[in-house]
Design an enzyme around this catalytic site. Structure first.
Site, PDB file in Angstrom:
ATOM      1  N   ARG A  92       0.848  -1.193   0.000  1.00  0.00           N
ATOM      2  CA  ARG A  92       0.000   0.000   0.000  1.00  0.00           C
ATOM      3  C   ARG A  92       0.886   1.247   0.000  1.00  0.00           C
ATOM      4  O   ARG A  92       1.957   1.250   0.632  1.00  0.00           O
ATOM      5  CB  ARG A  92      -0.842  -0.042   1.276  1.00  0.00           C
ATOM      6  CG  ARG A  92      -1.819   1.087   1.474  1.00  0.00           C
ATOM      7  CD  ARG A  92      -2.992   0.983   0.581  1.00  0.00           C
ATOM      8  NE  ARG A  92      -4.107   1.793   1.034  1.00  0.00           N
ATOM      9  CZ  ARG A  92      -5.127   2.135   0.245  1.00  0.00           C
ATOM     10  NH1 ARG A  92      -5.170   1.726  -1.015  1.00  0.00           N
ATOM     11  NH2 ARG A  92      -6.116   2.855   0.705  1.00  0.00           N
ATOM     12  N   THR A 372      -8.743   0.828  -9.329  1.00  0.00           N
ATOM     13  CA  THR A 372      -8.307  -0.451  -8.810  1.00  0.00           C
ATOM     14  C   THR A 372      -8.500  -1.563  -9.825  1.00  0.00           C
ATOM     15  O   THR A 372      -9.392  -1.497 -10.623  1.00  0.00           O
ATOM     16  CB  THR A 372      -9.179  -0.745  -7.576  1.00  0.00           C
ATOM     17  OG1 THR A 372      -9.119   0.383  -6.750  1.00  0.00           O
ATOM     18  CG2 THR A 372      -8.746  -1.989  -6.872  1.00  0.00           C
ATOM     19  N   THR A 390      -4.055  -0.686  -7.055  1.00  0.00           N
ATOM     20  CA  THR A 390      -4.867   0.470  -7.437  1.00  0.00           C
ATOM     21  C   THR A 390      -4.066   1.753  -7.491  1.00  0.00           C
ATOM     22  O   THR A 390      -3.010   1.867  -6.869  1.00  0.00           O
ATOM     23  CB  THR A 390      -6.003   0.654  -6.392  1.00  0.00           C
ATOM     24  OG1 THR A 390      -6.851   1.717  -6.801  1.00  0.00           O
ATOM     25  CG2 THR A 390      -5.478   0.962  -5.007  1.00  0.00           C
ATOM     26  N   ASN A 392      -6.308   4.259  -6.997  1.00  0.00           N
ATOM     27  CA  ASN A 392      -7.530   4.830  -6.427  1.00  0.00           C
ATOM     28  C   ASN A 392      -8.497   5.220  -7.528  1.00  0.00           C
ATOM     29  O   ASN A 392      -9.083   4.358  -8.159  1.00  0.00           O
ATOM     30  CB  ASN A 392      -7.232   5.981  -5.465  1.00  0.00           C
ATOM     31  CG  ASN A 392      -8.416   6.254  -4.532  1.00  0.00           C
ATOM     32  OD1 ASN A 392      -9.260   5.375  -4.356  1.00  0.00           O
ATOM     33  ND2 ASN A 392      -8.488   7.425  -3.954  1.00  0.00           N
ATOM     34  N   ASP A 414      -7.851   8.248   0.549  1.00  0.00           N
ATOM     35  CA  ASP A 414      -8.342   7.149   1.397  1.00  0.00           C
ATOM     36  C   ASP A 414      -8.078   7.422   2.885  1.00  0.00           C
ATOM     37  O   ASP A 414      -8.555   6.696   3.746  1.00  0.00           O
ATOM     38  CB  ASP A 414      -7.718   5.816   0.976  1.00  0.00           C
ATOM     39  CG  ASP A 414      -8.464   5.190  -0.207  1.00  0.00           C
ATOM     40  OD1 ASP A 414      -9.586   5.652  -0.509  1.00  0.00           O
ATOM     41  OD2 ASP A 414      -7.932   4.260  -0.824  1.00  0.00           O
ATOM     42  N   SER A 443      -7.735   1.025   3.436  1.00  0.00           N
ATOM     43  CA  SER A 443      -8.227   0.541   2.140  1.00  0.00           C
ATOM     44  C   SER A 443      -9.471  -0.323   2.318  1.00  0.00           C
ATOM     45  O   SER A 443      -9.764  -0.792   3.423  1.00  0.00           O
ATOM     46  CB  SER A 443      -7.121  -0.287   1.485  1.00  0.00           C
ATOM     47  OG  SER A 443      -7.594  -0.910   0.313  1.00  0.00           O
ATOM     48  N   SER A 444     -10.188  -0.538   1.219  1.00  0.00           N
ATOM     49  CA  SER A 444     -11.297  -1.490   1.206  1.00  0.00           C
ATOM     50  C   SER A 444     -10.967  -2.711   0.344  1.00  0.00           C
ATOM     51  O   SER A 444     -11.838  -3.556   0.125  1.00  0.00           O
ATOM     52  CB  SER A 444     -12.558  -0.830   0.639  1.00  0.00           C
ATOM     53  OG  SER A 444     -12.951   0.234   1.454  1.00  0.00           O
ATOM     54  N   GLY A 465     -13.563  -1.086  -7.005  1.00  0.00           N
ATOM     55  CA  GLY A 465     -14.796  -0.342  -6.741  1.00  0.00           C
ATOM     56  C   GLY A 465     -14.885   0.305  -5.375  1.00  0.00           C
ATOM     57  O   GLY A 465     -15.981   0.477  -4.851  1.00  0.00           O
ATOM     58  N   GLY A 466     -13.727   0.666  -4.780  1.00  0.00           N
ATOM     59  CA  GLY A 466     -13.763   1.353  -3.486  1.00  0.00           C
ATOM     60  C   GLY A 466     -14.488   0.509  -2.449  1.00  0.00           C
ATOM     61  O   GLY A 466     -14.342  -0.712  -2.420  1.00  0.00           O
TER      62      GLY A 466
HETATM   63  O1  DON Z   1      -8.020   1.093  -1.402  1.00  0.00           O
HETATM   64  C1  DON Z   1      -9.182   1.393  -1.619  1.00  0.00           C
HETATM   65  O2  DON Z   1     -10.110   1.004  -0.955  1.00  0.00           O
HETATM   66  C2  DON Z   1      -9.503   2.282  -2.814  1.00  0.00           C
HETATM   67  N1  DON Z   1      -8.360   3.103  -3.110  1.00  0.00           N
HETATM   68  C3  DON Z   1      -9.924   1.451  -3.987  1.00  0.00           C
HETATM   69  C4  DON Z   1     -10.332   2.287  -5.169  1.00  0.00           C
HETATM   70  C5  DON Z   1     -11.074   1.559  -6.206  1.00  0.00           C
HETATM   71  O3  DON Z   1     -11.396   0.409  -6.069  1.00  0.00           O
HETATM   72  C6  DON Z   1     -11.440   2.321  -7.429  1.00  0.00           C
HETATM   73  N2  DON Z   1     -11.941   1.408  -8.417  1.00  0.00           N
HETATM   74  N3  DON Z   1     -12.516   1.501  -9.371  1.00  0.00           N
END
Ligand code: DON
Length: 564
Positions: A92, A372, A390, A392, A414, A443-444, A465-466
């Site tokens: 990360r 991501t 990712t 982000n 984040d 992070s998620s 997808g966050g």
């Molecule tokens: O780490 C995380 O949770 C976010 N930065 C993920 C971002 C993400 O999945 C964007 N995707 N389309």
């Protein structure tokens, strides 16, 4: 005479009505670009293992999937070896040394927008972790049958010689025109200097090829020191960014112990902090285990009510308790305990929705102490890699560090730019996840591996997808275990999302009947104004009797599985 519904047996009918996963007898790569999946499969054909293949896939995606594949971001690689051992490599991004708690807040205490914010421009970038993470994976777990240079070379060639742009990618560049054009190298490389690329054009990235050449020669040092580092640091200095030569030199990937839990007798292995993914996933599964989801059925209002209620509680805990474990005490064991889930679950009313405003994080004693892309690889020996990485947002901070071809992340968003105020994903986050130098943002990302009841590997899954990543992975796991879907069906099936705040259910286009929505509204649930797709997942299932690897890419996105 009885009425005959179908001429074929139910079982045959099921086969006729579903798209099969891609089958490979020995090995499989499922990623969001066909070229990357081919490269990974080829590494394994030449004797490399799943870790080698993952490195080659990740580097290739940095070239052919610039919206998310990266050198300038970070992520998590979850590995289960053929003998059952597991590990997780945390690469990360880290906040630069110069980042402070209120760096994204102006004198009036408002969150800064535009240049200088946590979402766009030079300050949005955390110190990238991808090159270090891939190198750590190679040194510790690579097969040593394939040299590092051979893993980098296919990506370098794709950057140097170019690749044909798909309809989707050519149009996605245009869709991000307003922000990409603010940064000279991003405009030149991804917008063809304002002339735009069309479907079928070839995209060459000569600076990125040179950066990859340096990584090929010197490993991660070719990124964190020398010419690449100098170029990044100079561009940062010229544009009020924070990342220095020191920051780059000091970046370290870390090995972490994966989280383990169970759901109806299946072991679930997932990512620990600094991701919230594994904790929220296991906590939600622990609550849901106390209900008969199979009997409720897949798309029912009863099940969606229960899911929404479970998720709003877990996301409240996410906001309060979860952050970089090197900086804050995260009470992981308490949060994933079955006894804690029983207490949290006991507050769910099956006849009405709870308002998120009335939900707080649970009582846990340790409280006072201080775009991501996912890909999955299974090799001929049965080693599994589940990797999510990712930058982000799509195209990250939109900044391509001058002369490097490297798109930088906007992972600083984040963090809680202002604890208690929503970030880009509408997530409320707490003080534990405030900005601090050298800290990793929460992070998620939820790379996950699920075992059969006998302890053999069943499937591996992850998503982009966050925060929706967590709900997508959760529902895929439930679809496999409770609803008997195959991996392709489990990934494709409609899903919902709830994240505590905003206090609303997100449903998918074509994903929920009006009757179901009315039933949920009558229980007191709110819905987002418009439906939207919830994450996109990729996964691999290992067929029980044959060991065949089944690769599956979400119908919500592009990509391909390659196996043999
Ligand atoms: O780490 C995380 O949770 C976010 N930065 C993920 C971002 C993400 O999945 C964007 N995707 N389309």
């Amino acid at each position: 005479m009885s009425f005959q519904l179908s001429f074929v047996s139910l079982e045959t009918n099921v086969f006729a009505a579903r798209r099969e996963a891609v089958r490979g007898r020995r090995a499989m790569v499922a990623s969001q670009h066909e070229l990357a999946s081919h490269i990974g499969a080829d590494v394994m054909r030449r004797g490399g293992n799943a870790v080698d293949a993952s490195i080659a896939v990740a580097l290739a995606l940095a070239v052919v999937y610039p919206e998310a594949g990266n050198l300038g971001g970070g992520g998590f690689m979850l590995i289960r070896f053929k003998d059952g051992r597991t590990t997780a490599i945390d690469y990360r991004e880290m906040a630069p040394q110069g980042a402070t708690r209120d760096i994204f807040v102006n004198e009036k205490g408002e969150i800064i927008k535009g240049e200088g914010s946590s979402t766009i421009g030079y300050r949005a970038a955390g110190v990238p972790g991808t090159p270090a993470g891939l190198e750590m994976a190679f040194n510790k777990y690579g097969s040593k049958k394939i040299a590092w240079a051979e893993l980098v070379e296919p990506a370098r060639l794709l950057a140097q010689d170019g690749y044909v742009l798909s309809y989707r990618l050519a149009n996605l560049f245009k869709a991000y025109k307003d922000t990409l054009e603010k940064y000279a190298d991003s405009k030149r490389i991804f917008l063809n200097n304002g002339n735009f690329y069309e479907e079928g054009d070839v995209l060459k990235q000569p600076e990125l090829a040179k950066t990859l050449e340096r990584i090929k020669k010197s490993g991660a040092q070719g990124f964190y020191t020398g010419e690449t580092a100098r170029l990044i640091a100079e561009d940062m200095r010229a544009n009020n960014g924070l990342i220095t030569l020191e920051d780059l030199k000091n970046y370290r990937a870390k090995e972490r112990t994966p989280l383990r839990g169970t759901y109806r007798g299946h072991e679930i292995i997932s990512m620990p902090p600094p991701s919230s993914g594994g904790i929220v996933l296991l906590q939600a599964l622990n609550v849901l285990e106390n209900y008969d989801l199979r009997q409720m059925q897949h798309n029912s209002s009863k099940k969606y009510h229960l899911l929404a209620e479970t998720l709003r509680r877990s996301f409240a805990d996410r906001a309060e308790f979860m952050a970089d474990p090197d900086f804050a005490v995260v009470p992981v064991a308490d949060l994933i305990a079955k006894s804690y889930a029983a207490k949290r679950g006991a507050t769910i009313d099956l006849t009405k929705a709870t308002r998120s405003a009335d939900i707080r994080a649970g009582e846990i004693a340790a409280r006072e102490s201080m775009d991501t892309t996912h890909f999955t690889v299974v090799d001929p020996d049965g080693t599994i890699v589940s990797n999510t990485y990712t930058i982000n947002d799509l195209y990250g901070s939109r900044v391509t560090a001058k002369g490097t071809g490297v798109l930088l992340n906007d992972e600083m968003d984040d963090f809680a730019a202002r604890p208690g105020k929503p970030n880009m994903f509408g997530l409320i986050q707490g003080e534990r996840n405030a900005v601090q130098p050298k800290k990793r943002p929460l992070s998620s990302m939820t790379p996950t591996i699920v075992l059969r009841k006998d302890g053999t590997p069943w499937f591996a899954i992850g998503a982009r997808g966050g925060p929706r990543i967590i709900t997508a992975v959760l529902q895929t796991v439930i679809n496999m275990i409770d609803h008997d879907m195959n991996i392709q069906q489990a990934i494709n099936a409609p899903r919902i999302h709830h994240q505590w705040f905003p206090d609303e259910i997100l449903a998918e286009p074509y994903g929920m009947s009006p009757d179901t929505r009315i039933a949920l509204e009558s229980l007191g649930h709110n819905f987002t104004d418009k439906p939207g797709f919830i994450a996109s997942a990729t996964g691999i299932e290992i067929e029980e009797k044959t060991g065949v690897r089944l690769g599956a890419i979400d119908a919500r996105s592009d990509g391909a599985s390659t196996g043999y």
